[in-house]
Design a protein around this motif. Structure first.
Motif, PDB file in Angstrom:
ATOM      1  N   THR A 249       0.831  -1.210   0.000  1.00  0.00           N
ATOM      2  CA  THR A 249       0.000   0.000   0.000  1.00  0.00           C
ATOM      3  C   THR A 249       0.860   1.253   0.000  1.00  0.00           C
ATOM      4  O   THR A 249       0.589   2.220  -0.726  1.00  0.00           O
ATOM      5  N   ARG A 251       4.033   1.564  -1.034  1.00  0.00           N
ATOM      6  CA  ARG A 251       4.742   1.692  -2.306  1.00  0.00           C
ATOM      7  C   ARG A 251       3.823   2.232  -3.390  1.00  0.00           C
ATOM      8  O   ARG A 251       4.199   3.133  -4.152  1.00  0.00           O
ATOM      9  N   GLU A 252       2.601   1.718  -3.444  1.00  0.00           N
ATOM     10  CA  GLU A 252       1.651   2.185  -4.446  1.00  0.00           C
ATOM     11  C   GLU A 252       1.314   3.663  -4.233  1.00  0.00           C
ATOM     12  O   GLU A 252       1.176   4.427  -5.197  1.00  0.00           O
ATOM     13  N   TYR A 253       1.215   4.069  -2.993  1.00  0.00           N
ATOM     14  CA  TYR A 253       0.883   5.464  -2.702  1.00  0.00           C
ATOM     15  C   TYR A 253       2.026   6.395  -3.107  1.00  0.00           C
ATOM     16  O   TYR A 253       1.811   7.447  -3.715  1.00  0.00           O
ATOM     17  N   LEU A 255       4.493   5.852  -5.274  1.00  0.00           N
ATOM     18  CA  LEU A 255       4.836   5.820  -6.688  1.00  0.00           C
ATOM     19  C   LEU A 255       3.740   6.357  -7.592  1.00  0.00           C
ATOM     20  O   LEU A 255       3.996   6.724  -8.737  1.00  0.00           O
ATOM     21  N   SER A 256       2.526   6.404  -7.083  1.00  0.00           N
ATOM     22  CA  SER A 256       1.407   6.826  -7.915  1.00  0.00           C
ATOM     23  C   SER A 256       1.268   8.345  -7.918  1.00  0.00           C
ATOM     24  O   SER A 256       1.551   9.025  -6.932  1.00  0.00           O
ATOM     25  N   ARG A 257       0.832   8.858  -9.032  1.00  0.00           N
ATOM     26  CA  ARG A 257       0.502  10.284  -9.114  1.00  0.00           C
ATOM     27  C   ARG A 257      -0.837  10.572  -8.440  1.00  0.00           C
ATOM     28  O   ARG A 257      -1.157  11.715  -8.140  1.00  0.00           O
ATOM     29  N   ASP A 258      -1.590   9.522  -8.231  1.00  0.00           N
ATOM     30  CA  ASP A 258      -2.899   9.649  -7.595  1.00  0.00           C
ATOM     31  C   ASP A 258      -2.727   9.687  -6.075  1.00  0.00           C
ATOM     32  O   ASP A 258      -2.525   8.680  -5.435  1.00  0.00           O
ATOM     33  N   LYS A 259      -2.766  10.882  -5.514  1.00  0.00           N
ATOM     34  CA  LYS A 259      -2.666  11.038  -4.057  1.00  0.00           C
ATOM     35  C   LYS A 259      -4.054  11.381  -3.497  1.00  0.00           C
ATOM     36  O   LYS A 259      -4.209  12.288  -2.682  1.00  0.00           O
ATOM     37  N   SER A 260      -5.057  10.654  -3.968  1.00  0.00           N
ATOM     38  CA  SER A 260      -6.430  10.914  -3.568  1.00  0.00           C
ATOM     39  C   SER A 260      -6.630  10.605  -2.092  1.00  0.00           C
ATOM     40  O   SER A 260      -5.847   9.886  -1.455  1.00  0.00           O
ATOM     41  N   ARG A 263      -6.857   6.863  -1.366  1.00  0.00           N
ATOM     42  CA  ARG A 263      -5.568   6.176  -1.194  1.00  0.00           C
ATOM     43  C   ARG A 263      -4.972   6.471   0.180  1.00  0.00           C
ATOM     44  O   ARG A 263      -4.370   5.605   0.816  1.00  0.00           O
TER      45      ARG A 263
END
Length: 294
Positions: A249, A251-253, A255-260, A263
């Motif tokens: 979780t 790592r996905e947060y 690395l992702s551009r989606d910081k919603s 998340r």
């Protein structure tokens, strides 16, 4: 048939919201016979606001619940001071619908506990105010489809509260109402649900507040499962598995551009569960129950 009833509002530093909520409660289609502000040690002008409103709301009372910090203690103290068997609970920073009390009390004639749907109010930075968003009308569930009601939108019989020993004050930040409802169901008390949004529920504003909220949800979720052990043991992951899940979780947060916010909620939820699994289960340091003396 109509019943005399009390409304309990646990309150802490709610000077910005309490007047709107009290006017909504008092201005509804069914007026309470008693409104209790359970003041949990407010340090702002909450009490001054309430005292002014007592001039126009004659059934309004303030009780001191500052001996222990926390919404559960404030609820317990407020309900203890309720003079009527039928009690409604709402939060100081939400807004009840005009028919909230009328419909909750009507349903309470057939059930021991009653809840309803809600509409979320989310703060808009652009508009500098709260705006209406998602409507939730389905009754919430936990674990193996165990139904429960929200503590900030709850009608109950005082005898149920007294039999259960009130809300468990060992829960800090979440799942207290789930625990209360599960204990009630195990004793044969019935739950009623109104599939209408009878209350507007203010959501956390800042990312920091949201993170803390869902971290606490994750931590107390483990506490809840352990309090009903062994019934829900299968839902609690091992520390090793939870650590791996959190790593994914995180790592996905990162690395992702989606910081919603969704998340962020998942990240904080997993972190809270990891803490709960390690401290409450692995170390055996789950908080002891703190109930009202019966």
């Amino acid at each position: 048939m109509s019943f005399k009833f009390s409304v309990v509002i646990p309150t802490y530093n709610a000077e910005s919201f309490i007047e709107e909520q009290l006017q909504a409660v008092w201005g509804g289609t069914l007026k309470p016979d008693q409104i209790i502000i359970s003041n949990n040690g407010s340090t702002d002008n909450t009490c001054s606001v309430v005292q002014k409103l007592q001039l126009t709301i004659p059934v309004l009372e303030i009780v001191d619940s500052s001996a222990m910090q926390g919404v559960n203690y404030a609820r317990n103290v407020g309900i203890i001071h309720a003079r009527h068997e039928h009690v409604l609970i709402c939060d100081a920073d939400d807004i009840v619908a005009s028919t909230w009390a009328q419909k909750m009390i009507a349903s309470l004639s057939a059930y021991d506990l009653v809840g309803s749907g809600h509409q979320e109010l989310v703060y808009s930075d652009k508009l500098s105010t709260y705006v209406q968003e998602r409507v939730v009308i389905d009754q919430p569930k936990v674990f193996a489809n165990q139904k429960y009601l929200l503590g900030g939108n709850l009608a109950l019989r005082k005898t149920v509260f007294e039999t259960l020993g009130g809300f468990d004050c060992s829960y800090r930040g979440g799942h207290d109402e789930v625990d209360f409802c599960l204990r009630a169901s195990r004793l044969g008390y019935t739950q009623g649900w109104i599939s209408e949004p009878l209350i507007q529920y203010r959501q956390r504003v800042s990312d920091k507040a949201l993170f803390k909220q869902f971290y606490n949800y994750g931590r107390t979720w483990v506490q809840l499962a352990l309090n009903f052990s062994p019934d829900f043991n299968e839902y609690i992951p091992s520390f090793k598995l939870m650590a791996r899940k959190l790593a994914v979780t995180l790592r996905e947060y990162l690395l992702s551009r989606d910081k919603s916010r969704a998340r962020l909620q998942q990240l904080s939820w997993d972190l809270g569960r990891l803490y709960g699994v390690f401290v409450y289960r692995s170390l055996g340091q789950k908080p002891d129950r703190v109930l009202v003396d019966r």
